[in-house]
Write a protein that holds these residues in place. Structure first.
Motif, short mmCIF file in Angstrom:
data_model
loop_
_atom_site.label_atom_id
_atom_site.label_comp_id
_atom_site.label_asym_id
_atom_site.label_seq_id
_atom_site.Cartn_x
_atom_site.Cartn_y
_atom_site.Cartn_z
N SER A 214 98.61 29.65 46.45
CA SER A 214 97.54 28.51 46.28
C SER A 214 96.45 28.79 47.52
CB SER A 214 98.05 27.10 46.42
OG SER A 214 96.88 26.26 46.52
N GLY A 271 90.04 36.87 42.03
CA GLY A 271 90.03 35.43 42.24
C GLY A 271 89.99 35.21 43.71
N LYS A 300 96.31 31.01 42.69
CA LYS A 300 95.93 29.69 42.11
C LYS A 300 95.09 29.07 43.05
CE LYS A 300 97.74 28.34 38.95
NZ LYS A 300 97.49 28.24 37.40
N PRO A 301 94.20 28.04 42.57
CA PRO A 301 93.37 27.27 43.35
C PRO A 301 94.28 26.13 44.16
CG PRO A 301 93.25 26.56 40.99
CD PRO A 301 94.08 27.63 41.17
N ASN A 302 93.51 25.36 44.71
CA ASN A 302 94.05 24.47 45.54
C ASN A 302 94.88 23.44 44.76
OD1 ASN A 302 94.38 23.02 48.18
ND2 ASN A 302 92.94 21.46 47.50
N LYS A 304 96.05 19.90 43.41
CA LYS A 304 95.58 18.61 43.34
C LYS A 304 96.64 17.68 43.73
CE LYS A 304 93.42 15.55 40.03
NZ LYS A 304 92.71 15.34 38.62
N PHE A 313 97.11 21.79 39.80
CA PHE A 313 95.93 22.45 40.56
C PHE A 313 94.59 21.61 40.14
CE2 PHE A 313 99.56 25.32 40.32
CZ PHE A 313 99.74 25.63 41.61
N GLU A 314 93.62 22.03 41.18
CA GLU A 314 92.31 21.22 40.83
C GLU A 314 91.49 22.03 39.50
OE1 GLU A 314 90.42 22.16 44.46
OE2 GLU A 314 91.29 20.48 45.62
N ASP A 315 91.95 22.99 38.94
CA ASP A 315 91.30 23.50 37.91
C ASP A 315 91.89 23.08 36.85
OD1 ASP A 315 93.66 24.97 37.88
OD2 ASP A 315 92.70 26.95 37.64
N GLY A 316 92.98 22.05 36.91
CA GLY A 316 93.56 21.34 35.56
C GLY A 316 94.79 22.17 35.13
N THR A 317 95.09 23.44 35.70
CA THR A 317 96.24 24.19 35.29
C THR A 317 97.55 23.51 36.10
OG1 THR A 317 95.93 25.55 36.99
CG2 THR A 317 95.17 26.18 35.11
#
Length: 545
Positions: A214, A271, A300-302, A304, A313-317
């Motif tokens: 992340s 990415g 992966k993004p940050n 959540k 994660f912040e992108d909803g995944t």
């Protein structure tokens, strides 16, 4: 006049400080709470004693020539990038060479460092230490704090809802990581993409069922190996390139950096980062791009939030069945032994004059050594700081008045305070900072003067790597072997690589054959050009045959 100096910590900064004190005729006593030298570079299987140490597989990110002490080159047969064991051996060699160990008190903890009642006139400190349960009080004329910035793990659990209330798996800070065995076959989420996060993701990917990494912000990835296989920092950290960075507009230099990083692989496709990034956060990792390419590490993004067994994660995944969360979120520095009135004078190293001195003290007898993150080796930075500090203690160098130091601090300190965990907050240009401290200490070499007296050396210094030997050419602490060390630095770089001699004669013959084959073509082209050339003819115009 300063005479007795307390040095707290026997890591790289502490060793350099003890040696520099001895060079200046001072009397150092170093207090080290563990039983050996090396600081974080001395590997320990256990973390029970609270001491931070490297993990088992760690290798330096800076090369031996760019990281060594300025008057003690690494052995030529040492590899260019050192595993922690070899680096610790180098520290032992340095300590033996300059007889430093007799000035170090091991298994001795500094409990408190306080100003004496007459500090405004004497500048003295009362230091209370503890050895085997027995406390002792000392009086010192000056104190050098050399505990570095790897002190307390930064674990921002409040930024990750659910991690300590809902999540049923294991979570830990990278400080607790030693090797891969405890993580075999597990699904692991590594939080934080710095050098440590990248290294651990790659290492864990070899044994884990899956590794997710992340990243909160854009990160550029570079290799330790640069052009023609030379160490990256030896190619990049040169006075010539530093001059170009100063000469060119900052927007252009940033674009050049982006282009150079993307020439290895396109970071946007992976990415990792975009050329629209506002900053330039760089990590060193040769294997991470392949792990991302092969899918053994998934970026992966940050995060959540966390649920019982998953990360959102912040992108909803969502990634399910996470067994372990490993926080590679860095460290914060604290000095619990310093009295509160002194600690309050600096909230971070940017509140210190030249990242070393609290400017508000009546007497400049407290120095924080090694609390700086450079774009090059912090070992070189710590030694340069120690040389300047001990010169001030000995009376050879002077600090400006407190008002001027405060003005300098305010001028350089950012207005916005960032996340305290980010070591990027401490990071400054290696060459700019070292030159700045060297100038203050009177040990910075003059390229123009050398061009007149020793042009070969001047060219090696300007166009070659800015190795620490440059700062032993002039001034106090001048070392007679500095010139030779500079002119032979590439030989020491290549020495450990040439363990198998390759016959290069075939290559020269190959070039000769190519030249012979190209000769008829060149002769034919010359003949045609001379035959069909006339006044006004241009290669763009096709001759009428």
């Amino acid at each position: 006049m300063v005479q007795r100096v307390a040095v707290i910590g026997a890591g790289v900064g502490g060793l350099a400080s003890v040696k520099c004190c001895l060079d200046e005729g001072l009397e150092p006593i170093c207090f080290e709470r563990s039983e050996d030298i090396g600081g974080v570079w001395r590997y320990m299987d256990s973390t029970d004693d609270g001491r931070v140490s490297v993990y088992r597989s760690v290798i330096t990110n800076t090369s031996k020539e760019m990281s060594c002490f300025s008057d003690f080159p690494c052995p030529e047969d040492f590899p260019n990038y050192l595993p922690h064991g070899l680096l610790l051996e180098y520290f032992r060699m340095y300590a033996r060479r300059f007889d430093l160990l007799r000035h170090i008190r091991f298994k001795t903890t500094a409990l408190s460092v306080r100003r004496r009642p007459d500090f405004a006139t004497s500048g003295q400190w009362e230091v209370v230490t503890e050895t085997d349960g027995v406390q002792e009080s000392h009086v010192f004329d000056a104190v050098m704090v050399c505990t570095g910035h790897y002190q307390e793990p930064y674990l921002p659990l409040a930024s990750f809802p659910g991690i300590d209330t809902c999540f049923k798996g294991q979570y830990l800070h990278s400080r607790e990581y030693k090797d891969v065995e405890a993580f075999r076959g597990k699904r692991i989420l590594v939080v934080g993409l710095g050098n440590t996060g990248g290294d651990l993701s790659v290492e864990l990917s070899r044994v884990a069922a899956k590794v997710f990494l992340s990243a909160r912000s854009s990160t550029w990835v570079s290799s330790r190996i640069s052009n023609h296989g030379f160490p990256l920092d030896m190619v990049n950290n040169t006075r010539f390139k530093h001059f170009l960075d100063w000469l060119l507009p900052s927007a252009l230099t940033k674009r050049i950096r982006f282009w150079k990083c993307n020439s290895w692989f396109n970071h946007t496709n992976y990415g990792l980062a975009s050329t629209k990034s506002s900053d330039f956060k760089l990590i060193v990792n040769e294997e991470l791009p392949f792990c991302l390419l092969s899918g053994t590490v998934v970026l992966k993004p940050n995060v959540k939030e966390f649920t019982e067994n998953s990360a959102v994660f912040e992108d909803g995944t969502i990634e399910e069945n996470i067994d372990v969360v490993l926080f590679a979120t860095g460290y914060i520095f604290t000095f619990p032994f310093l009295e509160e009135s002194v600690r309050s004078l600096f909230d971070d190293n940017r509140s210190l004059y030249k990242r070393i001195f609290p400017p508000q003290l009546e007497k400049p007898t407290l120095a924080i050594v090694g609390l700086v993150q450079l774009t090059g080796s912090v070992m070189v930075g710590a030694e340069m700081q120690a040389r300047w500090v001990t010169g001030i203690f000995a009376g050879w160098n002077k600090l400006p008045p407190s008002s001027r130091m405060m003005a300098d601090v305010l001028k350089k300190k950012p207005l916005v305070k960032r996340n305290p965990s980010k070591r990027e907050n401490l990071k400054i240009s290696f060459l700019s900072y070292i030159d700045e401290i060297a100038s203050s200490a009177g040990v910075k070499p003059s390229i123009l003067r050398l061009l007149l007296t020793d042009p070969r050396l001047a060219l090696a210094i300007f166009f070659g790597p800015c190795t620490p030997y440059q700062y032993r050419l002039v001034g106090r602490g001048k070392w007679g072997g500095a010139r030779h060390a500079i002119l032979t630095q590439w030989q020491r770089t290549l020495k450990p690589l040439r363990t198998r001699v390759v016959d290069v004669s075939s290559n020269s013959y190959g070039w000769r054959w190519m030249c012979l084959l190209a000769l008829p073509v060149a002769l034919t082209a010359g003949f045609l050009l001379s035959k069909y050339s006339w006044p006004g003819w241009s290669p763009r115009a096709r001759p009428q045959l």
